[in-house]
Write an enzyme that holds these catalytic residues in place. Structure first.
Site, mmCIF file in Angstrom:
data_model
loop_
_atom_site.group_PDB
_atom_site.id
_atom_site.type_symbol
_atom_site.label_atom_id
_atom_site.label_comp_id
_atom_site.label_asym_id
_atom_site.label_seq_id
_atom_site.Cartn_x
_atom_site.Cartn_y
_atom_site.Cartn_z
ATOM 1 N N GLY A 1 0.792 -1.223 0.000
ATOM 2 C CA GLY A 1 0.000 0.000 0.000
ATOM 3 C C GLY A 1 0.826 1.275 0.000
ATOM 4 O O GLY A 1 0.474 2.252 -0.672
ATOM 5 N N ARG B 1 -2.944 -2.504 22.625
ATOM 6 C CA ARG B 1 -2.485 -3.866 22.346
ATOM 7 C C ARG B 1 -1.386 -4.353 23.287
ATOM 8 O O ARG B 1 -1.361 -5.526 23.652
ATOM 9 C CB ARG B 1 -2.002 -3.967 20.892
ATOM 10 C CG ARG B 1 -3.149 -3.966 19.907
ATOM 11 C CD ARG B 1 -2.661 -4.043 18.481
ATOM 12 N NE ARG B 1 -3.794 -4.074 17.563
ATOM 13 C CZ ARG B 1 -3.683 -4.038 16.253
ATOM 14 N NH1 ARG B 1 -2.488 -3.958 15.687
ATOM 15 N NH2 ARG B 1 -4.767 -4.069 15.483
ATOM 16 N N HIS C 1 3.669 -9.213 15.794
ATOM 17 C CA HIS C 1 2.720 -8.744 14.787
ATOM 18 C C HIS C 1 3.223 -7.553 13.969
ATOM 19 O O HIS C 1 3.071 -7.521 12.754
ATOM 20 C CB HIS C 1 1.422 -8.359 15.494
ATOM 21 C CG HIS C 1 0.371 -7.775 14.610
ATOM 22 N ND1 HIS C 1 -0.233 -8.486 13.596
ATOM 23 C CD2 HIS C 1 -0.194 -6.528 14.581
ATOM 24 C CE1 HIS C 1 -1.137 -7.729 12.981
ATOM 25 N NE2 HIS C 1 -1.126 -6.530 13.546
ATOM 26 N N ARG D 1 1.949 0.735 18.535
ATOM 27 C CA ARG D 1 1.053 1.284 17.516
ATOM 28 C C ARG D 1 -0.408 1.181 17.928
ATOM 29 O O ARG D 1 -0.856 0.149 18.407
ATOM 30 C CB ARG D 1 1.254 0.547 16.184
ATOM 31 C CG ARG D 1 0.259 0.975 15.111
ATOM 32 C CD ARG D 1 0.590 0.360 13.772
ATOM 33 N NE ARG D 1 0.453 -1.080 13.732
ATOM 34 C CZ ARG D 1 -0.694 -1.738 13.582
ATOM 35 N NH1 ARG D 1 -1.838 -1.065 13.498
ATOM 36 N NH2 ARG D 1 -0.715 -3.050 13.510
#
Length: 567
Positions: free
Chosen positions: A17, A286, A353, A389
């Site tokens: 992207g 997270r 991740h 993040r």
């Protein structure tokens, strides 16, 4: 040595992207652009992003840019650079509108507006109000939908692509790009791309870990060649562990499951997140949720015969809602567990991740101290994510900074004039290393992953980290001298890059003697803002350094000062 050489105004490494967005915005200015991918152009890791992309549209309740900035900085454990975060958040709504114009079919609410869901760590009123509904999605296939439309747009505009080309060397001169040395995997030959403008958009390095949610291609290649070329890397110690991956094989279970009302339970059936994050519970940041699960498992409150996972419960949401918003999750559970999530709980655990560290850039994606060299997406560290993040900011980052970097490059374009002449030695070294390889590279990569799992996981300490660094150095020697059977050129380059990135990760983690965001030290459990409200910076063959975060003077200055991260 006569090697094929080509000339381009801009070479973009990576067809995900970020790279596609940059190409779309540059091609409009009639530049000769090449987008390089080490595999099939359409198989970037962007497609694996499931949950959504953030924007303070306010379609499902009150929201604004200031609250979004606050949540992003707070989630970063206050290590994010304020100027980059401002750029990210202020351009979010425009990014969503552009994606919709490209044909991304976001879910809609009853009014026909883009549907927005709650996500971890996202609030209103600077954390004092209700949860913010900020994430725009396409079911749980958001990344796949976005990258497909971006690729079509780029192709229609005439962007040139080169597949199965592995860039393995960046040649610089006088702090400017001169050329990229790459290996054509189909033709089994080297090729030189002469250019003074390079955009590195090759993704992150979560593939370091054996237990990870990333594809095999996530080996941080762009970061590795940048570091070897003398470019700075930043905050390499910060690895985000996603709280919910399938316990059996680490496949990602999207945060959408919890965003739509799913919750975690331990062996006693307790909703344990209420003990760790009383307000946001399962939708806390997270790093908070991952450490909570880690604690439950350590205290023997995990599920299963080995007490090594917790349960994610979504059956109560109803079959219709699950099929509408989580179709990919249903297929994953059926295919890999023979389990029906509309009836049974899902066994999950945290897995590596996302990597917050990367090539150090300014707020426009320009590599610090260089001209014409940019890094964007997960390969970069602007830093919009700091130590952790905020969920759904990764897709936003690639769209916003893909465009921002393209515009900055256009305004500061470097004309390509030189023909690369210093490539011979690099190619001879590469061929010599490759010729000497006689090893099972897959086995070595598995060993590397296990070291990272055990020595650089959710909870770390000095002794374990130093032991891990020693083991990586020993494995590096094995990689160079003790091989048994050559596999592929790709395996060779990727493993070499991963071994380098592993060392950088361990060095950063050892130097940061505090706990901040995704980096938790059991021997330094408290965040130390006096000494470590700074980025770790690493240059080739130099000792690690620390540099202050970039702070801007604005009406949000008081709100963005470091505070307690209560969720």
């Amino acid at each position: 040595m006569n090697i094929k050489q080509e000339f381009y105004d801009v070479v973009i490494l990576g067809s995900g992207g970020a790279g596609l967005t940059a190409a779309i915005n540059l091609i409009k200015n009639k530049y000769k652009i090449l987008v390089i991918s080490k595999n099939s152009t359409t198989k970037s890791h962007t497609a694996a992003a499931q949950g959504g992309i953030n924007a303070p549209l306010g379609n499902m309740g009150s929201d604004n840019v200031d609250w979004f900035i606050y949540d992003t900085v707070k989630s970063s454990d206050y290590l994010a650079d304020h100027d980059a975060v401002e750029t990210l958040c202020k351009n979010a709504n425009e990014a969503i509108n552009e994606l919709a114009a490209f044909g991304v079919n976001f879910n809609q609410n009853e009014l026909g507006e883009i549907y927005q869901r709650e996500y971890g760590g996202q609030t209103t009123e600077f954390g004092c109000g209700e949860n913010a509904k900020r994430a725009c999605g396409v079911g749980d296939k958001t990344g796949e939908s976005i990258v497909a439309k971006l690729y079509l747009e780029a192709k229609n505009l005439g962007v040139k692509f080169a597949e199965n080309i592995f860039a393995h060397k960046l040649i610089t001169d006088d702090n400017k790009a001169e050329a990229i040395i790459a290996y054509n995997l189909e033709k089994d030959e080297h090729i030189i791309y002469n250019t003074s403008n390079v955009i590195i958009a090759t993704g992150g390095y979560a593939g370091l870990y054996r237990s990870n949610t990333a594809a095999n291609i996530c080996t941080g290649d762009g970061i590795a060649i940048a570091y070897q070329a003398g470019l700075p890397v930043k905050d390499m110690e910060f690895i985000q562990f996603h709280p919910t991956s399938l316990a059996e094989n680490s496949l990602l279970i999207s945060e959408v499951a919890r965003a739509e009302g799913g919750y975690l339970t331990n062996v006693k059936g307790e909703r344990f997140m209420e003990n760790y994050a009383p307000k946001l519970k399962d939708l806390a940041s997270r790093d908070v949720v991952s450490r909570a699960i880690f604690s439950e498992l350590k205290e023997n409150r995990g599920c299963g015969a080995n007490r090594d996972y917790v349960n994610l419960n979504i059956a109560h949401l109803g079959k219709e809602k699950i099929q509408k918003y989580l179709p990919n999750l249903i297929k994953t559970c059926e295919n890999f567990l023979a389990l029906d999530p509309t009836k049974d709980p899902i066994p999950v655990k945290p897995s590596a991740h996302y990597t917050m560290g990367g090539i150090a850039t300014d707020k426009n994606g320009l590599v610090e101290g260089f001209k014409g060299i940019y890094a964007i997406g997960e390969a970069a560290c602007a830093s919009v994510h700091g130590a952790n993040r905020l969920g759904c900011n990764s897709l936003l980052e690639i769209i916003v900074f893909g465009k921002v970097a393209a515009l900055d490059l256009h305004h500061n374009f470097c004309k390509t004039e030189k023909v690369a002449k210093k490539y011979q030695r690099n190619i001879v070294e590469f061929e010599t290393e490759l010729k000497n390889c006689k090893n099972n590279l897959v086995e070595l990569r598995s060993k590397l992953g296990l070291i990272m799992d055990e020595k650089a996981g959710i909870v770390r300490d000095e002794k374990t980290l130093r032991s891990g660094l020693t083991e990586i150095r020993e494995l590096e020697q094995e990689h160079e001298t003790d091989f048994k059977a050559l596999n592929q050129v790709v395996d060779f380059i990727e493993l070499k890059n991963l071994l380098l990135l592993a060392k950088l990760t361990f060095k950063g983690a050892i130097a940061r003697r505090e706990s901040r965001g995704a980096h938790f030290r059991s021997d330094f459990k408290v965040r130390n803002d006096i000494k470590f409200l700074q980025h770790s910076i690493q240059y080739l063959d130099q000792e690690i350094k620390f540099a202050p975060i970039r702070v801007t003077k604005s009406h949000l200055a008081e709100k963005l000062k470091p505070g307690k991260r209560n969720y």
